[in-house]
Design a protein around this motif. Sequence first.
Motif, PDB file in Angstrom:
ATOM      1  N   GLU A  99       0.815  -1.231   0.000  1.00 56.68           N
ATOM      2  CA  GLU A  99       0.000   0.000   0.000  1.00 56.68           C
ATOM      3  C   GLU A  99       0.841   1.269   0.000  1.00 56.68           C
ATOM      4  O   GLU A  99       0.403   2.329  -0.478  1.00 56.68           O
ATOM      5  N   GLU A 100       2.085   1.208   0.502  1.00 59.02           N
ATOM      6  CA  GLU A 100       2.942   2.396   0.566  1.00 59.02           C
ATOM      7  C   GLU A 100       3.269   2.924  -0.833  1.00 59.02           C
ATOM      8  O   GLU A 100       3.470   4.132  -1.009  1.00 59.02           O
ATOM      9  N   ILE A 101       3.286   2.027  -1.829  1.00 57.25           N
ATOM     10  CA  ILE A 101       3.531   2.441  -3.220  1.00 57.25           C
ATOM     11  C   ILE A 101       2.448   3.431  -3.651  1.00 57.25           C
ATOM     12  O   ILE A 101       2.731   4.487  -4.230  1.00 57.25           O
ATOM     13  N   TYR A 102       1.201   3.091  -3.344  1.00 62.14           N
ATOM     14  CA  TYR A 102       0.069   3.913  -3.777  1.00 62.14           C
ATOM     15  C   TYR A 102      -0.029   5.193  -2.951  1.00 62.14           C
ATOM     16  O   TYR A 102      -0.463   6.242  -3.462  1.00 62.14           O
ATOM     17  N   ILE A 103       0.409   5.111  -1.700  1.00 64.25           N
ATOM     18  CA  ILE A 103       0.426   6.313  -0.866  1.00 64.25           C
ATOM     19  C   ILE A 103       1.414   7.327  -1.434  1.00 64.25           C
ATOM     20  O   ILE A 103       1.115   8.524  -1.541  1.00 64.25           O
ATOM     21  N   GLN A 104       2.594   6.846  -1.853  1.00 62.95           N
ATOM     22  CA  GLN A 104       3.600   7.746  -2.423  1.00 62.95           C
ATOM     23  C   GLN A 104       3.164   8.281  -3.792  1.00 62.95           C
ATOM     24  O   GLN A 104       3.407   9.449  -4.112  1.00 62.95           O
ATOM     25  N   LYS A 105       2.508   7.417  -4.576  1.00 66.25           N
ATOM     26  CA  LYS A 105       1.982   7.901  -5.868  1.00 66.25           C
ATOM     27  C   LYS A 105       0.910   8.974  -5.645  1.00 66.25           C
ATOM     28  O   LYS A 105       0.825   9.964  -6.388  1.00 66.25           O
ATOM     29  N   ALA A 106       0.107   8.765  -4.597  1.00 64.99           N
ATOM     30  CA  ALA A 106      -0.918   9.768  -4.258  1.00 64.99           C
ATOM     31  C   ALA A 106      -0.264  11.077  -3.832  1.00 64.99           C
ATOM     32  O   ALA A 106      -0.736  12.171  -4.176  1.00 64.99           O
ATOM     33  N   ASN A 107       0.844  10.965  -3.102  1.00 64.16           N
ATOM     34  CA  ASN A 107       1.576  12.155  -2.663  1.00 64.16           C
ATOM     35  C   ASN A 107       2.066  12.959  -3.868  1.00 64.16           C
ATOM     36  O   ASN A 107       1.999  14.191  -3.885  1.00 64.16           O
ATOM     37  N   ILE A 108       2.539  12.248  -4.889  1.00 67.46           N
ATOM     38  CA  ILE A 108       2.983  12.925  -6.118  1.00 67.46           C
ATOM     39  C   ILE A 108       1.805  13.623  -6.790  1.00 67.46           C
ATOM     40  O   ILE A 108       1.907  14.782  -7.212  1.00 67.46           O
ATOM     41  N   CYS A 109       0.690  12.910  -6.903  1.00 71.69           N
ATOM     42  CA  CYS A 109      -0.526  13.517  -7.507  1.00 71.69           C
ATOM     43  C   CYS A 109      -0.935  14.775  -6.746  1.00 71.69           C
ATOM     44  O   CYS A 109      -1.271  15.802  -7.346  1.00 71.69           O
ATOM     45  N   SER A 110      -0.907  14.686  -5.426  1.00 69.99           N
ATOM     46  CA  SER A 110      -1.316  15.815  -4.594  1.00 69.99           C
ATOM     47  C   SER A 110      -0.419  17.019  -4.836  1.00 69.99           C
ATOM     48  O   SER A 110      -0.895  18.155  -4.967  1.00 69.99           O
ATOM     49  N   LYS A 111       0.899  16.766  -4.910  1.00 72.52           N
ATOM     50  CA  LYS A 111       1.841  17.864  -5.141  1.00 72.52           C
ATOM     51  C   LYS A 111       1.672  18.480  -6.520  1.00 72.52           C
ATOM     52  O   LYS A 111       2.054  19.625  -6.738  1.00 72.52           O
ATOM     53  N   LEU A 122      -5.230   6.619  -2.963  1.00 71.76           N
ATOM     54  CA  LEU A 122      -5.306   6.364  -1.522  1.00 71.76           C
ATOM     55  C   LEU A 122      -6.416   5.367  -1.193  1.00 71.76           C
ATOM     56  O   LEU A 122      -6.275   4.537  -0.289  1.00 71.76           O
ATOM     57  N   THR A 123      -7.497   5.446  -1.949  1.00 76.49           N
ATOM     58  CA  THR A 123      -8.597   4.488  -1.753  1.00 76.49           C
ATOM     59  C   THR A 123      -8.126   3.079  -2.100  1.00 76.49           C
ATOM     60  O   THR A 123      -8.487   2.101  -1.426  1.00 76.49           O
ATOM     61  N   LEU A 128      -5.834  -2.320   0.209  1.00 76.38           N
ATOM     62  CA  LEU A 128      -4.711  -3.246   0.405  1.00 76.38           C
ATOM     63  C   LEU A 128      -4.268  -3.330   1.858  1.00 76.38           C
ATOM     64  O   LEU A 128      -3.537  -4.249   2.236  1.00 76.38           O
ATOM     65  N   CYS A 129      -4.712  -2.358   2.649  1.00 74.16           N
ATOM     66  CA  CYS A 129      -4.230  -2.245   4.019  1.00 74.16           C
ATOM     67  C   CYS A 129      -4.927  -3.266   4.923  1.00 74.16           C
ATOM     68  O   CYS A 129      -6.152  -3.316   4.986  1.00 74.16           O
ATOM     69  N   GLU A 130      -4.140  -4.067   5.623  1.00 73.84           N
ATOM     70  CA  GLU A 130      -4.690  -5.086   6.514  1.00 73.84           C
ATOM     71  C   GLU A 130      -4.807  -4.578   7.951  1.00 73.84           C
ATOM     72  O   GLU A 130      -5.723  -4.948   8.675  1.00 73.84           O
ATOM     73  N   ASP A 131      -3.866  -3.738   8.373  1.00 68.79           N
ATOM     74  CA  ASP A 131      -3.872  -3.245   9.747  1.00 68.79           C
ATOM     75  C   ASP A 131      -4.675  -1.955   9.842  1.00 68.79           C
ATOM     76  O   ASP A 131      -5.447  -1.627   8.950  1.00 68.79           O
ATOM     77  N   GLU A 132      -4.457  -1.199  10.926  1.00 67.16           N
ATOM     78  CA  GLU A 132      -5.135   0.090  11.101  1.00 67.16           C
ATOM     79  C   GLU A 132      -4.824   1.012   9.923  1.00 67.16           C
ATOM     80  O   GLU A 132      -3.684   1.110   9.489  1.00 67.16           O
ATOM     81  N   SER A 133      -5.849   1.662   9.438  1.00 68.01           N
ATOM     82  CA  SER A 133      -5.676   2.506   8.247  1.00 68.01           C
ATOM     83  C   SER A 133      -6.031   3.960   8.533  1.00 68.01           C
ATOM     84  O   SER A 133      -6.394   4.706   7.623  1.00 68.01           O
ATOM     85  N   SER A 134      -5.953   4.363   9.814  1.00 67.24           N
ATOM     86  CA  SER A 134      -6.348   5.731  10.161  1.00 67.24           C
ATOM     87  C   SER A 134      -5.480   6.767   9.454  1.00 67.24           C
ATOM     88  O   SER A 134      -5.967   7.829   9.067  1.00 67.24           O
ATOM     89  N   ASP A 135      -4.187   6.445   9.251  1.00 69.64           N
ATOM     90  CA  ASP A 135      -3.302   7.396   8.560  1.00 69.64           C
ATOM     91  C   ASP A 135      -3.768   7.634   7.125  1.00 69.64           C
ATOM     92  O   ASP A 135      -3.718   8.762   6.629  1.00 69.64           O
ATOM     93  N   ILE A 136      -4.226   6.575   6.466  1.00 70.40           N
ATOM     94  CA  ILE A 136      -4.688   6.717   5.074  1.00 70.40           C
ATOM     95  C   ILE A 136      -5.989   7.509   5.046  1.00 70.40           C
ATOM     96  O   ILE A 136      -6.184   8.376   4.180  1.00 70.40           O
ATOM     97  N   HIS A 137      -6.897   7.231   5.980  1.00 74.82           N
ATOM     98  CA  HIS A 137      -8.138   8.021   6.055  1.00 74.82           C
ATOM     99  C   HIS A 137      -7.812   9.501   6.256  1.00 74.82           C
ATOM    100  O   HIS A 137      -8.469  10.381   5.675  1.00 74.82           O
ATOM    101  N   SER A 138      -6.794   9.771   7.072  1.00 76.45           N
ATOM    102  CA  SER A 138      -6.394  11.158   7.320  1.00 76.45           C
ATOM    103  C   SER A 138      -5.874  11.811   6.039  1.00 76.45           C
ATOM    104  O   SER A 138      -6.217  12.960   5.732  1.00 76.45           O
ATOM    105  N   LEU A 139      -5.070  11.062   5.266  1.00 73.54           N
ATOM    106  CA  LEU A 139      -4.554  11.588   3.996  1.00 73.54           C
ATOM    107  C   LEU A 139      -5.690  11.859   3.012  1.00 73.54           C
ATOM    108  O   LEU A 139      -5.693  12.876   2.307  1.00 73.54           O
ATOM    109  N   ILE A 140      -6.668  10.951   2.980  1.00 76.75           N
ATOM    110  CA  ILE A 140      -7.834  11.155   2.102  1.00 76.75           C
ATOM    111  C   ILE A 140      -8.588  12.405   2.539  1.00 76.75           C
ATOM    112  O   ILE A 140      -9.012  13.232   1.710  1.00 76.75           O
TER     113      ILE A 140
END
Length: 468
Positions: A99-111, A122-123, A128-140
């Motif tokens: 999932e970190e691949i898509y988070i970084q790609k999202a970061n590029i899109c955002s910039k 990010l969605t 893909l995220c199995e554990d807590e995903s609060s950080d991704i919800h925050s980024l969204i």
Amino acid sequence: MPYNAYEDENNLPLEKFESMLKTNSVYFFDSEDFQEIIHHYLDIGKIALAKKAIKIGLEQHPTSSDLKLLKVEVLVFENMFEQAEKLLDEIQAIESSNEEIYIQKANICSKQDNHVGAIELLTHALALCEDESSDIHSLIGMEYLFLDDYLSAKQSFIKCLEEDHEDYSALYNVIYCFDFLEDFDGAIDFLNGYLDKNPYCEVAWHQIGKQYMNKKMYKEALTSFDFAIYSDDSFIGAYLEKGKVLEKLTRYNEAIENYEITLELDDPTSFAFLRIGMCHEKLGNMELAKKHYYKTVHEDPLLDKGWIAITDFYYNQKNYQKALYYINKAINIDSQNVSYWKRSAEINMKLHFYEEADISYQKTIELGNYELQTWISWADIQIKLGEYQSAIDTLLQAIEFYPEQSELQYRLAGIYYTLSNSLNGSYHLKNALRYEAKGIKEFEKMFPDIFSRKSVKNIIANFKKASI
């Protein structure tokens, strides 16, 4: 150079790495140690050292996706998007479910201001995220904020809290969204629900108190801030807000007590000194008020409210010389503050320093204060100085902002008649009468000689006949 076999288990990875750099030796680290070292340098903003650690780390662990992703993070930080995307594609070919691949790609899109694309990525990361995903919800949620979609942002931040109820950053963002939507009742309902599950959360009590303040429900606000203090008796923000509520309830002595507690809990703040000064002034404790206003500007010379408070203090006491002294000090510190120039003009008027008042009003207008009274006061000063053409120019500018304001028209009429321009004088007098006939009394007071003219009286009489 061969790797040194030296390993001291008592040495922290960071200390060992920095020792390696100083001695020009090469020690071996596992990839997790490198990640710890790199995160440390990124957190403290030492990008060059982070890049050095990434380089050495990838030399020792060339297949580590985690280290490559940290390299991507640095590339994105430096706006090297093309290289970052190329490296991400390489990682994705091997680990498509990371999932970190898509988070970084999202970061590029955002910039690159592609916030919709960032949300899609990010969605996908969320799926893909199995554990807590609060950080991704925050980024969204943050991406939705960039799109001014406060409803969707609010829902994302609420999901953060569902996974981590102590994520106070998410809690503040939820309330920010409610505030922007001006949904104070919704915010109160949400916070009450949150407090049912987290009854000793001082942040939530503090926030619900502020919502009650927005609704002018001061009794409820006071109770909320009391609960915030009960939950954390060192919570400075709660004491400050409680002080504000007590001021609203005219309980000034109690407000002072709460502001003074904040001075004991931490370093003094100019805000606390200012509020204490204002409370003392309302209680008639003028010496104490003055003392705290001095403390305010001493603590923070850039706080405009402090200079305005001490200037107004002397102005209200009709000590215009002292008021002028302090407003001039304020202007010397910040010559672009429109509130300072406006007060300077008013004080100079009181002292009959008309030329100085003229300059101050001009500066007030130049800095963007286009209030009707500012234009009128400036024109009146120019009339007193006999600068009739300047007054005409000022009033004509004002009419662009207030085309149907009779006070401007009456003044133009009076000036034009004074300059023997009866044609323009009668034109503006008729306009003024049409907009506000009652203003004729002010016209008579300002221009008695003009008002007594037969031709002027005829215009007024004809207007009254036509109005019957």
